[in-house]
Design an enzyme around this catalytic site. Structure first.
Site, PDB file in Angstrom:
ATOM      1  N   ARG A  18       0.849  -1.193   0.000  1.00  0.00           N
ATOM      2  CA  ARG A  18       0.000   0.000   0.000  1.00  0.00           C
ATOM      3  C   ARG A  18       0.893   1.255   0.000  1.00  0.00           C
ATOM      4  O   ARG A  18       0.997   1.958  -0.993  1.00  0.00           O
ATOM      5  CB  ARG A  18      -0.935   0.005   1.236  1.00  0.00           C
ATOM      6  CG  ARG A  18      -2.112   0.967   1.141  1.00  0.00           C
ATOM      7  CD  ARG A  18      -1.824   2.412   1.461  1.00  0.00           C
ATOM      8  NE  ARG A  18      -1.271   2.605   2.809  1.00  0.00           N
ATOM      9  CZ  ARG A  18      -0.802   3.759   3.251  1.00  0.00           C
ATOM     10  NH1 ARG A  18      -0.796   4.828   2.465  1.00  0.00           N
ATOM     11  NH2 ARG A  18      -0.296   3.859   4.465  1.00  0.00           N
ATOM     12  N   ASP A  19       1.588   1.498   1.089  1.00  0.00           N
ATOM     13  CA  ASP A  19       2.356   2.741   1.226  1.00  0.00           C
ATOM     14  C   ASP A  19       3.528   2.792   0.256  1.00  0.00           C
ATOM     15  O   ASP A  19       3.950   3.872  -0.170  1.00  0.00           O
ATOM     16  CB  ASP A  19       2.851   2.862   2.678  1.00  0.00           C
ATOM     17  CG  ASP A  19       3.206   4.290   3.048  1.00  0.00           C
ATOM     18  OD1 ASP A  19       2.807   5.213   2.324  1.00  0.00           O
ATOM     19  OD2 ASP A  19       3.889   4.487   4.071  1.00  0.00           O
ATOM     20  N   HIS A 210       4.768   3.884  12.800  1.00  0.00           N
ATOM     21  CA  HIS A 210       4.953   3.839  11.349  1.00  0.00           C
ATOM     22  C   HIS A 210       6.092   4.816  11.045  1.00  0.00           C
ATOM     23  O   HIS A 210       5.899   6.029  11.046  1.00  0.00           O
ATOM     24  CB  HIS A 210       3.646   4.261  10.659  1.00  0.00           C
ATOM     25  CG  HIS A 210       3.737   4.330   9.168  1.00  0.00           C
ATOM     26  ND1 HIS A 210       3.310   3.312   8.349  1.00  0.00           N
ATOM     27  CD2 HIS A 210       4.217   5.291   8.335  1.00  0.00           C
ATOM     28  CE1 HIS A 210       3.509   3.640   7.082  1.00  0.00           C
ATOM     29  NE2 HIS A 210       4.057   4.848   7.049  1.00  0.00           N
ATOM     30  N   HIS A 212       9.523   6.312   8.961  1.00  0.00           N
ATOM     31  CA  HIS A 212      10.231   6.468   7.687  1.00  0.00           C
ATOM     32  C   HIS A 212      11.719   6.678   7.973  1.00  0.00           C
ATOM     33  O   HIS A 212      12.093   7.170   9.030  1.00  0.00           O
ATOM     34  CB  HIS A 212       9.662   7.658   6.910  1.00  0.00           C
ATOM     35  CG  HIS A 212       8.358   7.343   6.232  1.00  0.00           C
ATOM     36  ND1 HIS A 212       8.021   7.793   4.986  1.00  0.00           N
ATOM     37  CD2 HIS A 212       7.302   6.581   6.636  1.00  0.00           C
ATOM     38  CE1 HIS A 212       6.819   7.355   4.651  1.00  0.00           C
ATOM     39  NE2 HIS A 212       6.350   6.626   5.631  1.00  0.00           N
ATOM     40  N   CYS A 243       9.087  10.049   0.038  1.00  0.00           N
ATOM     41  CA  CYS A 243       8.608  11.246   0.711  1.00  0.00           C
ATOM     42  C   CYS A 243       8.371  12.314  -0.336  1.00  0.00           C
ATOM     43  O   CYS A 243       9.310  12.738  -0.994  1.00  0.00           O
ATOM     44  CB  CYS A 243       9.649  11.716   1.735  1.00  0.00           C
ATOM     45  SG  CYS A 243       9.162  13.225   2.566  1.00  0.00           S
ATOM     46  N   ASN A 252       9.741   4.328   3.830  1.00  0.00           N
ATOM     47  CA  ASN A 252       9.519   3.519   5.030  1.00  0.00           C
ATOM     48  C   ASN A 252      10.768   2.727   5.431  1.00  0.00           C
ATOM     49  O   ASN A 252      11.576   2.357   4.587  1.00  0.00           O
ATOM     50  CB  ASN A 252       8.416   2.481   4.736  1.00  0.00           C
ATOM     51  CG  ASN A 252       7.068   3.119   4.505  1.00  0.00           C
ATOM     52  OD1 ASN A 252       6.339   3.404   5.429  1.00  0.00           O
ATOM     53  ND2 ASN A 252       6.736   3.363   3.238  1.00  0.00           N
TER      54      ASN A 252
END
Lengths: 316, 316
Positions: A18-19, A210, A212, A243, A252
């Site tokens: 997803r991310d 979560h 990064h 980002c 991530n």
């Protein structure tokens, strides 16, 4: 001299499909996504954030959410989660039979406006209805908080702002909350202090981080989070993600690097690192660009090389 | 809920012009090295490992050690150090008028043989003479220990082995010792445990950590080291350096990323990060390849971007 008080186990939640995928420029074919998610399902991981129920115009890469959710093999014991931005998304996620809905919002007002065109309070109000719908349908809910540790438009975020959003989630009945360092600005002290205070104030909430790795503090922040009492972390296969405010920057924390570090420290996860690295290879072939995964590049610690039998003596 | 006990200040020692440059394939012109070292001298940094007195055949890139040391501007308050592998190197470093000699050895037998063609005890015996020469000439000495946290040929290193080498340095009168994660395999728990025990057993020794980021644990290990009581760290401008056993892998922790994290945490260094980033740019132009420096790529945390004035509403 005191020993580190480390937990026996940590939960890792995969968010790469997803991310990570949502930031890939070329559209990844649905069947390829399904193949990667199925492979991830067999690594021992217990939660996968499969896709997102955002509007297809907002994230074209994830426009095939329904199809992906319909095609994947559901491995028993694995939780298949879908990101839910609003009530409309919740109804889509319901039809997809997602095991968990990840509610999305920004902690800061300007980021909320920029990302969803609504104030934080307006999002929270709609999320109340989303949570009611989830409860009525027996779906698990996780409340996520973007920009917990920093906002591209407002900088550092006062703790009171984070506390306000956690309290709002709590009042809806949400007991699983994820604090996100959306743009990768948090330092270990901030992570430790924020999470310590939240865990102290909301002892019956399960907090997740979560993180990064945009500014190289990703795994240092994992350590800080663990020390604060956090036992659940998101990570992304191959470190996929990025980002938008720092083009070319790392996204991530990678699943491989995170699991590798935890295992070296004697902290269990449910994950088989060798199997994850097989999936990383498939992801690498799929995305056609370098991955931000140190273990994929360098290999695991303590591989034994053969020592040279003789050495040409130089000098003296 | 307890607060982190963080120190007020941490010392950073720049090693990029030695440990970084020595792995660059194209020979860097002497005057360019001098220019970079002079620029680093004006960033507020207090120690620079300028070059190495190894045999020129072993490290051709640093064959100009004498010329570099003669040509640099010595800024008062900055310590200019040279790596010294043996007595012959010590005599060269003496002629170069280095402020400090960094003694080199491997903690593990097979790495010692592979790197210097001598046993650890043979190196220690010669180092005793090197230390005597240093003392006689009023030169500071730092004892470094390669492979403290892992060896490419032997894997994890028993603590007793590390302790043995520290004791040997101690018996020579050395009170400044650097533990190196030469191949970037250490995890934070190992760093914390090793350094806690060493600091406990040798309270009058100043320990330094020389960390590599090969497996993404570099800054996490800085955090672990700080918690164990370490107050001095090596780092490399632009993250220059690498690992001969993992081609293409990341090398030393970068000065920019390390200083950036410490400052965010409210820990002082003597270093002006903006000035360091100016030097990074020069180094980047000099080496013609990407640098492993996240802050150079992504910029510092908490830069404020302008929020979009309007947002096209997509979906609900």
């Amino acid at each position: 001299m005191s020993a580190w008080n480390l937990p026996k186990a940590i939960e890792i939640k995969e968010v790469g499909t997803r991310d990570g995928f949502q930031l890939e420029k070329s559209i990844i074919p649905t069947d390829e996504k399904v193949r990667i998610i199925n492979a991830l399902s067999r690594t021992g991981i217990k939660e996968i954030q499969v896709t997102s129920a955002v509007h297809p115009k907002a994230v074209p890469q994830l426009a095939d959410a329904e199809e992906v959710m319909a095609k994947i093999d559901r491995v028993p014991g694995v939780l298949y989660s879908v990101l839910v931005p609003n009530l409309r998304g919740a109804n889509r996620a319901l039809a997809m039979e997602a095991d968990e809905w990840e509610l999305m919002l920004s902690v800061t007002e300007s980021h909320s406006i920029a990302n969803s065109n609504r104030s934080v309070d307006a999002v929270l109000e709609e999320h109340t209805k989303v949570v009611d719908l989830a409860v009525a349908n027996g779906v698990q809910v996780r409340g996520s908080m973007a920009t917990t540790f920093g906002c591209p438009f407002e900088g550092r975020v006062p703790f009171e702002r984070v506390q306000y959003v956690v309290q709002a989630y709590y009042d809806m009945g949400v007991r699983s909350i994820s604090a996100a360092d959306t743009i990768g600005v948090a330092d270990p002290k901030l992570v430790f202090n924020t999470m310590s205070k939240l865990i102290h104030q909301f002892p019956d909430v399960q907090f997740n981080l979560h993180l990064h790795n945009t500014r190289q503090m990703g795994l240092a922040n994992v350590i800080a989070g663990i020390q604060a009492g956090v036992r659940s972390f998101d990570s992304s296969i191959g470190g996929l993600g990025g980002c938008p405010y720092a083009p070319g920057a790392t996204g991530n924390i990678s699943t491989e690097d995170t699991v590798h570090m935890l295992h070296l420290m004697g902290i269990e996860t449910t994950i088989d690192l060798a199997k994850v690295l097989d999936v990383t290879k498939e992801v690498h072939q799929l995305v056609h660009h370098d991955l931000e995964s140190s273990i994929y590049r360098a290999g695991v610690s303590y591989q034994i090389h053969e020592a040279p039998k003789t050495q040409e003596k130089v000098g003296e």
